[in-house]
Design a protein around this motif. Structure first.
Motif, PDB file in Angstrom:
ATOM      1  N   ALA A  95     -17.023  11.594  -5.773  1.00  8.00           N
ATOM      2  CA  ALA A  95     -18.055  10.610  -4.860  1.00  8.00           C
ATOM      3  C   ALA A  95     -17.470   9.024  -4.906  1.00  8.00           C
ATOM      4  CB  ALA A  95     -19.391  10.786  -5.078  1.00  8.00           C
ATOM      5  N   ASN A  96     -17.120   8.559  -6.146  1.00  8.11           N
ATOM      6  CA  ASN A  96     -16.820   6.922  -6.378  1.00  8.11           C
ATOM      7  C   ASN A  96     -15.489   6.823  -5.833  1.00  8.11           C
ATOM      8  OD1 ASN A  96     -19.312   6.535  -7.612  1.00  8.11           O
ATOM      9  ND2 ASN A  96     -18.586   6.487  -9.833  1.00  8.11           N
ATOM     10  N   SER A  97     -14.488   7.895  -5.775  1.00 11.87           N
ATOM     11  CA  SER A  97     -13.086   7.634  -5.369  1.00 11.87           C
ATOM     12  C   SER A  97     -13.167   7.479  -3.859  1.00 11.87           C
ATOM     13  CB  SER A  97     -12.351   9.052  -5.689  1.00 11.87           C
ATOM     14  OG  SER A  97     -12.356   9.031  -7.053  1.00 11.87           O
ATOM     15  N   LYS A  98     -14.343   7.829  -3.155  1.00 10.11           N
ATOM     16  CA  LYS A  98     -14.321   7.593  -1.731  1.00 10.11           C
ATOM     17  C   LYS A  98     -14.195   6.194  -1.494  1.00 10.11           C
ATOM     18  CE  LYS A  98     -16.894  11.665   0.034  1.00 10.11           C
ATOM     19  NZ  LYS A  98     -18.202  12.110   0.389  1.00 10.11           N
ATOM     20  N   TYR A  99     -14.794   5.367  -2.299  1.00  9.37           N
ATOM     21  CA  TYR A  99     -14.816   3.782  -2.292  1.00  9.37           C
ATOM     22  C   TYR A  99     -13.783   3.134  -2.962  1.00  9.37           C
ATOM     23  CZ  TYR A  99     -19.345   5.190  -1.235  1.00  9.37           C
ATOM     24  OH  TYR A  99     -20.677   5.674  -0.403  1.00  9.37           O
ATOM     25  N   LEU A 100     -13.290   3.620  -4.220  1.00 13.38           N
ATOM     26  CA  LEU A 100     -12.196   3.300  -5.072  1.00 13.38           C
ATOM     27  C   LEU A 100     -10.872   3.479  -4.632  1.00 13.38           C
ATOM     28  CD1 LEU A 100     -11.254   2.195  -7.869  1.00 13.38           C
ATOM     29  CD2 LEU A 100     -12.002   4.633  -8.735  1.00 13.38           C
ATOM     30  N   ALA A 101     -10.498   4.825  -4.364  1.00 10.66           N
ATOM     31  CA  ALA A 101      -9.121   5.065  -3.975  1.00 10.66           C
ATOM     32  C   ALA A 101      -8.587   4.290  -2.705  1.00 10.66           C
ATOM     33  CB  ALA A 101      -9.041   6.596  -3.551  1.00 10.66           C
ATOM     34  N   PRO A 102      -9.287   4.008  -1.613  1.00 10.74           N
ATOM     35  CA  PRO A 102      -8.678   3.290  -0.551  1.00 10.74           C
ATOM     36  C   PRO A 102      -8.517   1.804  -0.892  1.00 10.74           C
ATOM     37  CG  PRO A 102     -10.556   4.622   0.351  1.00 10.74           C
ATOM     38  CD  PRO A 102     -10.632   4.817  -1.170  1.00 10.74           C
ATOM     39  N   LEU A 103      -9.284   1.231  -1.668  1.00 11.92           N
ATOM     40  CA  LEU A 103      -9.109  -0.261  -2.065  1.00 11.92           C
ATOM     41  C   LEU A 103      -7.712   0.054  -3.127  1.00 11.92           C
ATOM     42  CD1 LEU A 103     -12.579  -1.560  -3.072  1.00 11.92           C
ATOM     43  CD2 LEU A 103     -10.899  -2.627  -1.491  1.00 11.92           C
ATOM     44  N   LEU A 104      -7.797   0.674  -3.880  1.00 13.60           N
ATOM     45  CA  LEU A 104      -6.546   0.965  -4.742  1.00 13.60           C
ATOM     46  C   LEU A 104      -5.300   0.881  -3.886  1.00 13.60           C
ATOM     47  CD1 LEU A 104      -5.849   0.859  -7.762  1.00 13.60           C
ATOM     48  CD2 LEU A 104      -6.029   3.508  -7.756  1.00 13.60           C
ATOM     49  N   ALA A 105      -5.406   1.922  -2.983  1.00 16.51           N
ATOM     50  CA  ALA A 105      -4.245   2.107  -2.209  1.00 16.51           C
ATOM     51  C   ALA A 105      -3.739   0.775  -1.542  1.00 16.51           C
ATOM     52  CB  ALA A 105      -4.457   3.080  -1.110  1.00 16.51           C
ATOM     53  N   VAL A 106      -4.727   0.187  -1.085  1.00 13.38           N
ATOM     54  CA  VAL A 106      -4.195  -1.475  -0.485  1.00 13.38           C
ATOM     55  C   VAL A 106      -3.598  -2.185  -1.431  1.00 13.38           C
ATOM     56  CG1 VAL A 106      -5.264  -3.268   0.513  1.00 13.38           C
ATOM     57  CG2 VAL A 106      -6.043  -1.049   1.278  1.00 13.38           C
ATOM     58  N   PHE A 107      -4.381  -2.276  -2.658  1.00 12.64           N
ATOM     59  CA  PHE A 107      -3.983  -3.182  -3.799  1.00 12.64           C
ATOM     60  C   PHE A 107      -2.396  -2.671  -4.098  1.00 12.64           C
ATOM     61  CE2 PHE A 107      -8.456  -4.028  -5.560  1.00 12.64           C
ATOM     62  CZ  PHE A 107      -8.825  -4.576  -4.334  1.00 12.64           C
ATOM     63  N   LEU A 108      -2.123  -1.555  -4.293  1.00 10.73           N
ATOM     64  CA  LEU A 108      -0.947  -1.133  -4.727  1.00 10.73           C
ATOM     65  C   LEU A 108       0.000  -0.677  -3.475  1.00 10.73           C
ATOM     66  CD1 LEU A 108      -2.135   1.459  -7.564  1.00 10.73           C
ATOM     67  CD2 LEU A 108      -1.020  -0.877  -7.879  1.00 10.73           C
ATOM     68  N   ASN A 109      -0.305  -0.846  -2.428  1.00 15.17           N
ATOM     69  CA  ASN A 109       0.563  -0.715  -1.205  1.00 15.17           C
ATOM     70  C   ASN A 109       0.965   0.862  -1.357  1.00 15.17           C
ATOM     71  OD1 ASN A 109       1.607  -1.230   1.257  1.00 15.17           O
ATOM     72  ND2 ASN A 109       3.473  -2.244   0.601  1.00 15.17           N
ATOM     73  N   ALA A 110       0.075   1.706  -1.721  1.00 15.43           N
ATOM     74  CA  ALA A 110       0.337   3.048  -1.869  1.00 15.43           C
ATOM     75  C   ALA A 110      -0.146   4.084  -0.786  1.00 15.43           C
ATOM     76  CB  ALA A 110      -0.225   3.414  -3.339  1.00 15.43           C
ATOM     77  N   GLY A 111       0.381   5.151  -0.792  1.00 16.09           N
ATOM     78  CA  GLY A 111      -0.217   6.104  -0.012  1.00 16.09           C
ATOM     79  C   GLY A 111      -1.312   6.951  -0.838  1.00 16.09           C
ATOM     80  N   TYR A 112      -2.290   7.546  -0.233  1.00 16.94           N
ATOM     81  CA  TYR A 112      -3.275   8.326  -0.838  1.00 16.94           C
ATOM     82  C   TYR A 112      -3.389   9.704  -0.521  1.00 16.94           C
ATOM     83  CZ  TYR A 112      -8.049   9.240  -2.418  1.00 16.94           C
ATOM     84  OH  TYR A 112      -9.336   9.820  -2.723  1.00 16.94           O
ATOM     85  N   ALA A 113      -3.538  10.697  -1.209  1.00 18.10           N
ATOM     86  CA  ALA A 113      -4.016  12.081  -0.817  1.00 18.10           C
ATOM     87  C   ALA A 113      -5.344  12.410  -1.547  1.00 18.10           C
ATOM     88  CB  ALA A 113      -2.803  13.030  -0.803  1.00 18.10           C
ATOM     89  N   SER A 114      -6.219  12.620  -0.833  1.00 15.86           N
ATOM     90  CA  SER A 114      -7.591  12.945  -1.182  1.00 15.86           C
ATOM     91  C   SER A 114      -7.599  14.547  -1.585  1.00 15.86           C
ATOM     92  CB  SER A 114      -8.511  12.658  -0.673  1.00 15.86           C
ATOM     93  OG  SER A 114      -8.840  12.897   0.575  1.00 15.86           O
ATOM     94  N   ASN A 115      -8.437  15.053  -2.204  1.00 14.86           N
ATOM     95  CA  ASN A 115      -8.860  16.683  -2.289  1.00 14.86           C
ATOM     96  C   ASN A 115      -7.696  17.467  -2.573  1.00 14.86           C
ATOM     97  OD1 ASN A 115     -11.587  16.212  -1.326  1.00 14.86           O
ATOM     98  ND2 ASN A 115     -10.937  15.879   0.517  1.00 14.86           N
ATOM     99  N   VAL A 116      -6.992  16.898  -3.391  1.00 18.50           N
ATOM    100  CA  VAL A 116      -5.554  17.747  -3.581  1.00 18.50           C
ATOM    101  C   VAL A 116      -5.842  19.029  -4.673  1.00 18.50           C
ATOM    102  CG1 VAL A 116      -3.370  17.397  -5.159  1.00 18.50           C
ATOM    103  CG2 VAL A 116      -4.271  15.845  -3.342  1.00 18.50           C
ATOM    104  N   ILE A 117      -5.201  20.129  -4.367  1.00 21.93           N
ATOM    105  CA  ILE A 117      -5.855  21.251  -5.155  1.00 21.93           C
ATOM    106  C   ILE A 117      -4.361  21.851  -6.047  1.00 21.93           C
ATOM    107  CG2 ILE A 117      -7.718  21.782  -3.558  1.00 21.93           C
ATOM    108  CD1 ILE A 117      -5.671  23.868  -2.457  1.00 21.93           C
ATOM    109  N   ALA A 118      -3.625  21.537  -6.084  1.00 23.24           N
ATOM    110  CA  ALA A 118      -2.350  21.849  -6.676  1.00 23.24           C
ATOM    111  C   ALA A 118      -1.366  21.020  -7.083  1.00 23.24           C
ATOM    112  CB  ALA A 118      -1.673  23.168  -5.786  1.00 23.24           C
ATOM    113  N   ALA A 119      -0.717  21.080  -8.020  1.00 26.25           N
ATOM    114  CA  ALA A 119       0.433  20.345  -8.710  1.00 26.25           C
ATOM    115  C   ALA A 119       1.596  19.991  -7.584  1.00 26.25           C
ATOM    116  CB  ALA A 119       1.131  21.181  -9.918  1.00 26.25           C
TER     117      ALA A 119
END
Ligand SMILES: Cc1cc2nc3c(=O)[nH]c(=O)nc-3n(C[C@H](O)[C@H](O)[C@H](O)COP(=O)(O)OP(=O)(O)OC[C@H]3O[C@@H](n4cnc5c(N)ncnc54)[C@H](O)[C@@H]3O)c2cc1C
Length: 319
Positions: A95-119
């Motif tokens: 639940a916290n990642s919903k807020y954290l990950a998009p901000l982190l993606a902006v800070f790192l200029n990164a792409g983000y995939a949520s709800n990942v289920i496999a390597a």
């Protein structure tokens, strides 16, 4: 170039999901032939991480981060990623990642995939399998940015123990307070939290009223499970809002989800479908939930649940 993993803790203790994301990070690191660095925030309890593939721990101790603060946490993880020159950052899809990950993606200029289920199925392009459309479909997603952030669904990858050793280094990122704060309002008691639970026992309107929740609590107790409920149950004030699961409530991705007196409306299923095994107890054989169930009991909850509790207690007594 190590893979960075953010290992979540609560009240100074690493959560179970921390070891799962560490296991995932190790799988990615093996594919990329590199090492794993974990960042921990306000916990000294990090020694077990080396058993899940972590080579180095960056240990942050900062009283400003005592309660979850999306921006502060994102800044700490960003600085750790830059320090380690990490191209892949792994965290849990909590639940916290919903807020954290998009901000982190902006800070790192990164792409983000949520709800990942496999390597990753491929590292060039970096491709991961994820749940999509509120768990109704899977998709393969390629992340083409230089830095990639992977949010791993709980209980999807599992724990993979390895033998190894990790070094620990104190890490002091500079945190600026821009006033953006999201605080966790979970945890009012010692009960198993829905996010961390292996087993969730959930009750619906079929239980008729709050006075009948004793058997749900007792079943959860016997199984070491968290308790949850459908939306109308929390709307009616029978149970706290923190227990409401589904599309508009908390997502559940437990190993076992037991639904009692819940019809299985699409909005409920959307939030619980990612659970591995679903058991449904309902008096109506036509209840839609049976179509999504792995095991179903057609019967009156007031008869079935006490019998189930009795049988489980007898089984446990024999162990
Ligand atoms: C935009 C939107 C978002 C929503 N989000 C959510 C959400 O996040 N989560 C959610 O849960 N709902 C959500 N809903 C509501 C959802 O549509 C359903 O109304 C709700 O899930 C029904 O709850 P229920 O199954 O507990 O109750 P009911 O639909 O009333 O079902 C009760 C079930 O209990 C069974 N039953 C009755 N007596 C017994 C007995 N003695 N023993 C065993 N079984 C018995 C009945 O056969 C029935 O199947 C949302 C709705 C909308 C429109």
């Amino acid at each position: 170039m190590s893979v960075l993993v953010y290992t979540e803790s609560e009240q100074g203790k690493l959560k179970k999901v921390a070891f799962e994301v560490a296991s995932y990070a190790k799988a990615v690191a093996d594919q990329l032939e590199t090492t794993v660095t974990a960042i921990t925030i306000n916990t000294d309890d990090t020694s077990a991480l080396e058993n899940y593939g972590v080579d180095k721990v960056l240990s942050v101790s900062n009283s400003e981060l005592n309660t979850f603060n999306a921006k502060g946490y994102a800044e700490a993880i960003q600085q750790a990623a830059e320090k380690e020159s990490s191209k892949v950052v792994v965290l849990s899809s909590s639940a916290n990642s919903k807020y954290l990950a998009p901000l982190l993606a902006v800070f790192l200029n990164a792409g983000y995939a949520s709800n990942v289920i496999a390597a990753p199925s491929n590292t060039a392009p970096f491709t991961v399998k994820r749940n999509a459309f509120t768990n109704k479909a899977f998709e393969d997603m390629a992340i083409s940015t230089d830095v990639k952030i992977v949010g791993v669904s709980s209980n999807a990858f599992g724990l993979v123990e390895t033998s190894g050793s990790a070094t620990t280094e104190a890490f002091s990122p500079s945190i600026t307070d821009l006033g953006i704060k999201v605080e966790s309002v979970d945890k009012a008691s010692d009960k198993v939290s829905i996010a961390d639970a292996d087993i969730v026992v959930s009750g619906g309107r079929g239980l008729k009223g709050p006075e009948n929740w004793g058997m749900i609590e007792e079943l959860a107790d016997v199984l070491g499970a968290a308790t949850a409920c459908s939306k109308p149950v929390s709307d009616l004030g029978w149970r706290p809002h923190g227990e409401h699961v589904g599309q508009t409530g908390k997502p559940v991705a437990s190993n076992l989800y037991i639904a009692i007196g819940i019809s299985g409306a699409i909005q409920h299923l959307a939030g619980v479908n990612a659970s591995k095994v679903k058991v449904v107890i309902n008096s109506d054989p036509e209840a839609p939930f049976f179509k999504a169930a792995d095991y179903g009991v057609v019967g009156d909850a007031f008869q079935v649940v006490p019998e189930l509790i009795e049988k489980l207690k007898a089984f446990k007594a024999q162990q």
